[in-house]
Design a protein around this motif. Structure first.
Motif, PDB file in Angstrom:
ATOM      1  N   GLU A 208      -5.371   2.182   8.850  1.00  0.00           N
ATOM      2  CA  GLU A 208      -5.740   0.725   9.292  1.00  0.00           C
ATOM      3  C   GLU A 208      -5.350   0.455  11.042  1.00  0.00           C
ATOM      4  OE1 GLU A 208      -5.288  -1.428   4.971  1.00  0.00           O
ATOM      5  OE2 GLU A 208      -4.232  -0.997   5.606  1.00  0.00           O
TER       6      GLU A 208
ATOM      7  N   ASN B 195      -6.737  -9.780  10.396  1.00  0.00           N
ATOM      8  CA  ASN B 195      -7.173 -10.176   8.862  1.00  0.00           C
ATOM      9  C   ASN B 195      -6.246  -9.289   7.676  1.00  0.00           C
ATOM     10  OD1 ASN B 195      -8.607 -12.145   9.198  1.00  0.00           O
ATOM     11  ND2 ASN B 195     -10.188 -11.392   9.987  1.00  0.00           N
ATOM     12  N   LEU B 196      -6.117  -7.918   8.568  1.00  0.00           N
ATOM     13  CA  LEU B 196      -5.713  -6.844   7.184  1.00  0.00           C
ATOM     14  C   LEU B 196      -4.393  -7.568   6.373  1.00  0.00           C
ATOM     15  CD1 LEU B 196      -5.165  -3.815   8.789  1.00  0.00           C
ATOM     16  CD2 LEU B 196      -3.095  -4.410   7.232  1.00  0.00           C
TER      17      LEU B 196
ATOM     18  N   ARG C  43     -11.651  -5.861   1.682  1.00  0.00           N
ATOM     19  CA  ARG C  43     -11.350  -4.727   1.683  1.00  0.00           C
ATOM     20  C   ARG C  43     -10.449  -3.866   1.041  1.00  0.00           C
ATOM     21  NH1 ARG C  43      -9.201  -5.349   7.341  1.00  0.00           N
ATOM     22  NH2 ARG C  43      -9.850  -7.295   7.258  1.00  0.00           N
ATOM     23  N   TYR C  44     -10.789  -4.355  -0.121  1.00  0.00           N
ATOM     24  CA  TYR C  44      -9.309  -3.606  -0.688  1.00  0.00           C
ATOM     25  C   TYR C  44      -9.892  -3.172  -2.468  1.00  0.00           C
ATOM     26  CZ  TYR C  44      -5.782  -3.908   3.159  1.00  0.00           C
ATOM     27  OH  TYR C  44      -5.367  -3.764   4.154  1.00  0.00           O
TER      28      TYR C  44
ATOM     29  N   ASP D 280      -5.488  -5.796  13.611  1.00  0.00           N
ATOM     30  CA  ASP D 280      -6.866  -6.941  12.967  1.00  0.00           C
ATOM     31  C   ASP D 280      -5.511  -7.767  11.707  1.00  0.00           C
ATOM     32  OD1 ASP D 280      -8.471  -7.684  10.869  1.00  0.00           O
ATOM     33  OD2 ASP D 280      -9.106  -5.896  10.292  1.00  0.00           O
TER      34      ASP D 280
ATOM     35  N   ASP E 135      -5.645 -10.891   3.999  1.00  0.00           N
ATOM     36  CA  ASP E 135      -6.162  -9.970   3.070  1.00  0.00           C
ATOM     37  C   ASP E 135      -5.441  -9.657   1.750  1.00  0.00           C
ATOM     38  OD1 ASP E 135      -8.758 -11.096   3.837  1.00  0.00           O
ATOM     39  OD2 ASP E 135      -9.481  -9.106   4.418  1.00  0.00           O
ATOM     40  N   ARG E 136      -4.481  -8.504   1.850  1.00  0.00           N
ATOM     41  CA  ARG E 136      -4.104  -8.186   1.196  1.00  0.00           C
ATOM     42  C   ARG E 136      -2.925  -8.747   0.308  1.00  0.00           C
ATOM     43  NH1 ARG E 136      -0.861  -3.212   3.122  1.00  0.00           N
ATOM     44  NH2 ARG E 136      -1.934  -3.036   5.311  1.00  0.00           N
TER      45      ARG E 136
ATOM     46  N   SER F   4     -11.493  -7.896  -3.759  1.00  0.00           N
ATOM     47  CA  SER F   4     -11.470  -7.862  -2.270  1.00  0.00           C
ATOM     48  C   SER F   4     -12.499  -6.994  -1.373  1.00  0.00           C
ATOM     49  CB  SER F   4      -9.903  -7.573  -1.527  1.00  0.00           C
ATOM     50  OG  SER F   4      -9.720  -7.345  -0.697  1.00  0.00           O
TER      51      SER F   4
ATOM     52  N   ALA G 165      -7.933  -0.344  -4.111  1.00  0.00           N
ATOM     53  CA  ALA G 165      -6.622  -0.319  -4.437  1.00  0.00           C
ATOM     54  C   ALA G 165      -6.314  -1.146  -4.884  1.00  0.00           C
ATOM     55  CB  ALA G 165      -5.763  -0.579  -3.086  1.00  0.00           C
TER      56      ALA G 165
ATOM     57  N   LEU H 241       0.870  -1.070  -0.293  1.00  0.00           N
ATOM     58  CA  LEU H 241      -0.349  -0.153  -0.067  1.00  0.00           C
ATOM     59  C   LEU H 241       0.745   1.320  -0.009  1.00  0.00           C
ATOM     60  CD1 LEU H 241      -3.461  -0.783   2.090  1.00  0.00           C
ATOM     61  CD2 LEU H 241      -2.394  -0.524  -0.622  1.00  0.00           C
TER      62      LEU H 241
END
Lengths: 610, 445
Positions: A582, A588-589, B200-201, A586, A592-593, B198, B204, A565
Motif C-alpha cells: 500500500e 484515504n487509506l 478498497r478492502y 494515500d 477507509d479501513r 469497501s 479483507a 491488516l
C-alpha cells in the motif's frame, strides 16, 4: 478472482460447520433454548442495552446512561405513556424532511421536480380522499408518483420516527400493528391515498383496546379496499365476498390454530371455557361464511354506481342496508344454534362478530403469542404468554388493555432473559446502525450533480433496503412480514443486510449519502485518534459504541486484525497504517479501513440480533 | 472435477449436439461424483390459490356454466379457450386464452395436466395450505423441515460439500419446502451477488466475515457462511453474457427463471430450484388480473423451457398452487377460496400432451363441502412418482411421512430413469422432529 471447484471445496470446510447447524433448526425447543442461556451468560448485556434494543430500535449514544438510571421499570413506565414524552426534537426532524417528487411527460419534459416537506401525514380523511379524486379526475391520468405520495410520506415519517423519536416503544408497536393488520399500500391508488389515515389508526390504538382497534381497522378505507369488504354485497342468500371475514378470523383475531375447517354437524365442534364463560372451541368454514354475511353492506361512500346518488363521495365507511343479508347467522356459537338474529339494527351483525372474535380466549392466546414473539423471542416461553393472556382477558373491555398486556410482558422475568433471541429485521438493523452512529436521514434535493433527475436519495437507499426482503407497508399478503428468523436468514437476505450499510456511508456522495454520517468524527468523539491510538483501542471504542457490552473474542479480534491488516504484516498494537503493497502517502487509506472495520462490526452476528 | 468456463462452454455445445440423439447424459452439471443422472427439479409455486377451473377449464360442464355465468372460459368467441387434446373423458377442457405458451408445451407433449389434484387436507387457509404442502405433511403444519429438504438429505445432499449450490430459491427468500436445509440458498440474481462494503478492502472484509461467522453454529452463522460460499462460487463461475428472455416475457417470474437458467448453465451442482409466483388470490374483479397472471406464467415457462432445451431431458418442472377456488363466482366478479386445483408437470421425460387423474364432476353432491372442486389426486402422489422415477429417491416415507402404499397410486406421468427402484414408505429416516416446528432462537457463542 477465479476459484476452481476443487479449490473452493478445499477452502470451505467451514460449510461442514454450517451443516452442523441444521439440526439446531430441527431440534428446536424451549427447553434447549433456555438451556443454552447459562453458556452465554458472560455475553449477556446489561438491562438497559436489552431494553433499548428490544423496546425500540437500539440505543443512541446518549440513551444508555439515561435508561440505566431510570431502571427497567422506570423506562417501561415512561415508554407506556408516550404522549407524556417530549418529542419536539423528532417533530423538528419531521418538519425538516424533504422527499422528491419527480416526473416527466411522455416527451421527457420535466413536469414536476420538487423536494418538498411532508404535507399529508396529518391531513384529514376528507381531504386525503378529495386529493385522490382530483388525481382520478385528471385528463390522461395522473402520474403514479402522485398516487404513491401519501404512502411515501408515511414511509419517510416511519424512518424518521424510528430514528429520532423518544417514543421508541410506541414506534415499535405501531410497526407491529401495521404488520398484524397488514395492507399493501402500494397495491392500489385508493389504499395509498388514505394510508396516512390508516397509520393514524395504528398510532391511536397501539396501546388501546383490541376490540375497538379491530373494528376501527375493519371500517377503515384502507382495509375495505385491501380485503375487498367494500364490495361485500349479499346475493343469492350468500355473502358477496368473504375475503375480509376469512382473514379477520385467521389473521386478525383467532388465528389458524383455532381453525377447525369443516364440520357437517356443528354440535360436534365442542367448547372451551375461560373463567365462567363458554366459547366455541374454534372456528369452521361456516363461521367464516356466516361472518361474511354479517359484514354484507359494510362498505364505503366511494361513488360505487349502486350506492344512492345522494351519498357524498368521501371515501369513508357507509352501511348500505340494501346490500345486507338479513337472515340469522351462526358465528362461534357454543351450542351450534344461530346466535345472531335475523333483521337486527344496522351494523349490529358486524359488531356482534367483533365481540365474538375479539373476546374469545383463542384470540387472546394468538395475539399474546405474537406480541411476545415480537418483544422477546421467536419461540417465547409459554409462561410469559400465559401471563399476558391472563392480563388480556382480565382487561379485554378496558380502554388500555394492550398497554397493560405489554407492561406484563416487559416486566416479566422472561423478558430479562431473552437477549439475542431475535434476529433484527433489515429495518431494525439499519435503524439501529444509524442510531448508534448518529447517521441522519437522507434529504432529497431538487437538483444534484447539475441534474434535476438526481437528488432522489431517499429512494436509492430504500431500493437497496427493500432487496433485503423488508417491504415497508407493501408486504403483499395479509400476513404481514414474518416474525421468525428463518425468513430473514436466507443467503440473499444476509448479503443485502451486509451491503446496505455502505449505502449510508460518505464514500458515495453521488448516490445520496447526505445523511450527515461522519464515521471519522464519531471516532474522534469516542476519544480515540486514528493517528495515535492503537488498532485495538480504536476497535474497542467502537465495540463500546455499537454494542455496549463485551462481544465474542473472535469478532473483536477479527475487527482488530482487519483494522491493522495483520494478515499483511500490520501491527494491532499500533495505529492503523499502510502495509506492504500500500502507498503510505494515500490519505484515504486509513479512513477507509476505519470505516471498513465499523461496517465489519455491524455485519457481525452479534449486531444482527437483539 | 474443476471445469473452467471454456471447458464448460465446450461441454455445453456438445450437450446441445447430443440432443439430436435424445437423452442428454450427465455432462457438465452433474454434481462431482454424481453418476445417477438425477433430474433437476424446478418447483414453481403459484401462491394465492390459482383458479384452476379457469386455467384448465371444463367448458362443457353444466354446473361450471351455471355457477360462473360470466366468469368462465368460453368455448367460442374472442376469449375462446384453447382446446386440449386427450382430455379426461366426457368433458371438453380448454386452456385459458392467455395460456398459449402452455398450450404449445402441451401440444408438443412436454407438459402433462393433473386436474382435481392438490392437498387432501381440507383447509381453506392460504397460509396453512402452503405450510402443509411445503412441509409435505398434510396433517401437520409445524413439521420442522420441508419436503425438499428431506428429499435432499435422504439422497445425501446437504450433509456434505459435494455440491456447492444444490438447492436454490430464486425468489430471494427460502420457502418452507426447504426449511431446515443447510444446503439451500436464496439468490435473486447471479451477477449482483457480492459483498460491497469497501471499494478498497472488500476482500479483507470478506475473509474477516468468514472468521466471525465460522465462530458459532446457529442458523445465522450457517447462513453467513453459506452466503460467503455462494459469493465465492458464483464469482468463479458466472458465464458471460447472462442469458436474456424475449422482450415480451413479463414480470418477476421471468426474472427468477432467468436466474435458475443461469445457474443451470453455471455447473454449480444444482439439484432443486424453487420459484414463487404470487398474485392468484382473485377475490374480486378477477378477469383481467387472472389473465395477466396466466399470461406471465405461460410466457415465462415457455421462454425458460426453450432456453434450457439442451437440458430438458434432465429437468422436470412442477407447477402447483395451495388450492383452487370456489366453483361459484362471487358477487364481485371474483372467486373465494376453494379446494381442488391443477398440477402441471413439464419436462423432456414427461409423457405429456395428456390429462391425468380423474374428474369428480361439479354437481353439488360431487363437490367438496358441497361448494368446491374435490381432490381426486393427492399432490404427494405426483411428487412421489417424480422422486422415484426421475430424482432417484425411493424414500417416499421420509419425504412424505405418513404416506402409505395405499395412498400411492402413481399416474405414470414420467418416463422412468430409475426403474429398478421400489418405493419405501418407512419414515424411520426422519429425525424425531415431526410436529415440533419451533425454531431455535439464535444464540450467541
Amino acid at each position: 478472482m477465479t476459484v476452481s471447484r476443487r479449490g473452493f471445496i478445499v477452502g470451505t470446510s467451514a460449510l461442514a460447520a454450517g451443516a452442523v447447524a441444521a439440526p439446531l433448526l430441527e431440534q428446536a425447543g424451549a427447553a434447549q433454548a433456555q438451556a443454552a442461556v447459562p453458556q452465554q451468560a458472560a455475553a449477556t448485556p446489561p438491562i438497559e442495552i436489552i431494553a433499548l434494543n428490544k423496546m425500540g430500535y437500539g440505543p443512541r449514544p446518549d440513551d444508555v446512561a439515561r435508561v440505566r438510571s431510570l431502571g427497567l421499570a422506570g423506562y417501561v413506565a415512561e415508554q407506556l405513556n408516550p404522549s407524556a414524552i417530549d418529542d419536539s426534537a423528532c417533530d423538528a426532524k419531521l418538519a425538516a424532511a424533504r422527499v422528491k417528487l419527480y416526473y416527466t411527460d411522455k416527451a421527457g419534459a420535466v413536469v414536476k421536480n420538487s423536494a418538498a416537506p411532508l404535507a399529508l401525514l396529518n391531513m384529514p380523511m376528507d381531504e386525503l380522499w378529495a386529493r385522490y379524486r382530483s388525481l382520478e379526475g385528471m385528463m390522461d391520468g395522473a402520474p403514479w408518483q402522485e398516487y404513491m405520495r401519501p404512502w411515501e410520506e408515511v414511509r419517510v415519517a416511519t424512518w424518521v420516527r424510528a430514528l429520532y423519536s423518544k417514543r421508541q416503544l410506541q414506534e415499535l408497536l405501531v410497526e407491529f400493528w401495521h404488520n398484524h393488520f397488514n395492507v399493501n399500500a402500494s397495491s392500489g391508488g385508493e389504499i395509498s391515498a388514505v394510508f396516512p389515515a390508516y397509520d393514524r389508526i395504528m398510532r391511536e390504538n397501539c396501546l388501546g383496546n383490541f376490540r375497538a382497534f379491530t373494528e376501527a381497522v375493519g371500517r377503515s378505507t384502507a382495509m375495505m379496499y385491501y380485503l375487498d369488504n367494500r364490495s361485500n354485497k349479499a346475493g343469492g342468500g350468500e355473502a358477496g365476498n368473504e375475503n375480509y371475514a376469512r382473514e379477520l378470523f385467521e389473521l386478525h383475531t383467532l388465528g389458524s390454530d383455532n381453525y377447525l375447517k369443516f364440520y357437517d354437524d356443528r354440535s360436534k365442534i365442542g367448547t372451551v371455557t375461560y373463567g365462567d364463560e363458554t366459547f366455541a372451541r374454534g372456528y369452521i368454514d361456516d363461521d367464516v361464511y356466516d361472518a361474511a354475511e354479517c359484514f354484507t353492506g359494510w362498505t364505503l361512500a366511494d361513488g360505487h354506481w349502486e350506492l344512492p346518488d345522494t351519498l357524498p363521495n368521501n371515501g369513508q365507511f357507509y352501511y348500505y342496508s340494501k346490500w345486507h343479508y338479513t337472515g340469522d347467522k351462526t358465528v362461534l356459537s357454543p351450542n351450534g344454534f344461530p346466535n345472531i338474529a335475523a333483521r337486527q339494527e344496522p351494523e349490529k351483525d358486524g359488531k356482534d362478530v367483533y365481540d365474538l372474535v375479539c373476546y374469545h380466549p383463542g384470540t387472546a392466546r394468538h395475539l399474546c403469542l405474537k406480541l411476545c414473539r415480537r418483544l422477546l423471542a421467536d419461540n417465547p416461553p409459554s409462561s410469559v404468554v400465559d401471563k399476558a393472556v391472563a392480563t388480556w382477558m382480565q382487561h379485554r373491555r378496558s380502554p388500555d388493555q394492550i398497554k397493560r398486556v405489554v407492561e406484563t410482558i416487559l416486566l416479566s422475568d422472561e423478558f430479562k432473559g431473552s437477549w439475542g433471541q431475535k434476529v433484527k429485521r433489515p429495518f431494525e438493523l439499519v435503524v439501529s446502525y444509524m442510531r448508534a452512529t448518529n447517521c441522519g436521514m437522507p434529504t432529497d434535493l431538487e437538483v444534484a450533480d447539475g441534474k434535476p433527475a438526481a437528488g432522489g436519495y431517499w429512494g436509492n437507499i430504500l431500493g437497496n433496503y427493500n432487496q433485503a426482503g423488508h417491504r415497508l407497508f407493501e408486504w403483499p399478503t395479509p400476513t404481514g412480514h414474518p416474525d421468525l428468523a428463518t425468513y430473514w436468514l436466507s443467503t440473499n437476505g444476509m448479503l443485502r443486510r451486509w451491503n446496505i450499510l455502505d449505502y449510508l456511508g460518505v464514500s458515495h456522495p453521488q448516490w445520496g449519502a447526505n445523511t450527515g454520517l461522519d464515521l471519522l468524527a464519531e471516532t474522534r468523539a469516542l476519544g480515540v485518534d486514528i493517528t495515535k491510538s492503537s488498532c485495538t483501542q480504536i476497535a474497542d471504542a467502537w465495540i463500546g459504541r455499537l454494542f455496549g457490552y463485551g462481544i465474542s473474542a473472535t469478532t473483536r479480534q477479527a475487527a482488530i486484525d482487519f483494522l491493522a491488516l495483520k494478515s499483511m504484516g500490520g501491527d494491532p498494537s499500533k495505529p492503523p497504517a499502510a502495509v506492504q503493497g500500500e502507498w503510505a502517502g494515500d490519505t484515504n487509506l486509513v479512513p477507509d479501513r476505519v470505516r471498513g472495520m465499523i461496517y465489519l462490526l455491524a455485519m457481525s452476528p452479534e449486531f444482527q440480533v437483539r | 472435477m474443476s471445469i473452467s468456463r471454456r471447458e464448460f462452454m465446450i461441454g455445453c455445445s456438445t450437450a446441445i449436439a447430443a440432443m439430436a440423439g435424445g437423452r442428454l447424459s450427465g455432462l457438465s452439471f452433474a454434481a462431482p461424483g454424481d453418476t445417477t443422472q438425477r433430474d433437476i427439479l424446478l418447483f414453481v409455486f403459484l401462491r394465492g390459490g390459482c383458479d384452476s377451473l379457469n386455467l384448465v377449464a371444463p367448458v362443457s360442464d353444466r354446473d361450471y356454466i351455471a355457477k360462473r355465468p360470466s366468469l368462465r372460459v368460453p368455448d367460442s368467441g374472442t376469449d375462446e379457450g384453447w382446446p386440449i387434446g386427450n382430455p379426461l373423458p366426457g368433458v371438453d377442457f380448454r386452456w385459458h386464452r392467455a395460456a398459449a405458451g402452455l398450450r404449445d408445451l402441451y401440444d408438443n407433449k412436454s407438459l402433462a395436466i393433473v386436474h382435481a389434484a392438490g392437498l387432501t387436507n381440507g383447509t381453506r387457509s392460504h397460509f396453512d395450505a402452503m405450510d402443509y404442502i411445503e412441509r409435505g405433511t398434510p396433517t401437520s403444519k409445524v413439521t420442522a423441515s420441508g419436503w425438499i429438504t428431506r428429499h435432499l438429505r435422504s439422497i445425501g445432499v446437504g450433509n456434505s460439500v459435494d455440491t456447492t449450490l444444490p438447492a436454490v430459491s430464486a425468489s430471494g427468500s427460502v420457502p418452507a419446502s426447504l426449511l431446515g436445509s443447510s444446503a439451500a440458498v436464496g439468490i435473486n440474481g447471479v451477477q449482483s451477488f457480492s459483498v460491497q462494503a469497501s471499494y478498497r478492502y472488500n476482500t479483507a472484509i470478506q475473509s474477516a466475515l468468514r472468521k466471525v461467522y465460522a465462530n458459532g453454529s446457529s442458523a445465522m452463522h450457517a447462513s453467513g457462511i453459506a452466503t460467503l460460499d455462494t459469493i465465492d462460487n458464483l464469482n468463479s463461475s458466472v458465464p458471460q453474457p447472462e442469458i436474456t428472455f424475449p422482450q415480451n416475457t413479463p414480470g418477476d417470474l421471468a426474472s427468477a427463471l432467468r436466474t435458475v437458467a443461469n445457474l443451470i448453465r453455471m455447473d454449480v451442482g444444482l439439484q432443486v430450484a424453487t420459484v414463487d409466483y404470487g398474485g392468484w388470490d382473485t377475490h374480486e374483479a378477477q378477469s383481467m388480473p387472472f389473465a395477466n397472471r396466466v399470461d406471465g406464467l405461460s410466457r415465462a415457462l415457455y421462454a425458460f423451457y426453450n432456453y434450457i432445451s439442451a437440458y430438458s431431458q434432465r429437468i422436470t418442472i412442477v407447477v402447483m398452487s395451495e388450492f383452487g377456488r370456489r366453483l361459484r363466482a362471487n358477487e364481485t366478479g371474483g372467486t373465494d377460496h376453494g379446494h381442488g386445483g391443477v398440477v402441471l408437470v413439464i419436462g423432456g421425460s414427461v409423457n405429456g400432451g395428456k390429462m391425468y387423474g380423474s374428474w369428480p364432476g361439479l354437481a353439488e353432491e360431487q363437490l367438496d363441502n358441497r361448494v368446491d372442486l374435490a381432490v381426486t389426486t393427492d399432490y404427494r402422489v405426483v411428487l412421489g412418482e417424480l422422486l422415484l422415477e426421475r430424482l432417484g429417491n425411493p424414500s417416499l416415507g421420509v419425504v412424505f411421512p405418513g404416506m402409505t402404499e395405499t395412498d400411492y397410486k402413481p399416474l405414470n406421468i414420467l418416463y422412468p430413469s430409475f426403474s429398478s427402484l421400489t418405493p419405501d414408505f418407512s419414515s424411520s429416516g426422519v429425525d424425531g422432529t415431526l410436529g415440533n416446528g419451533v425454531f431455535l432462537p439464535v444464540t450467541m457463542r
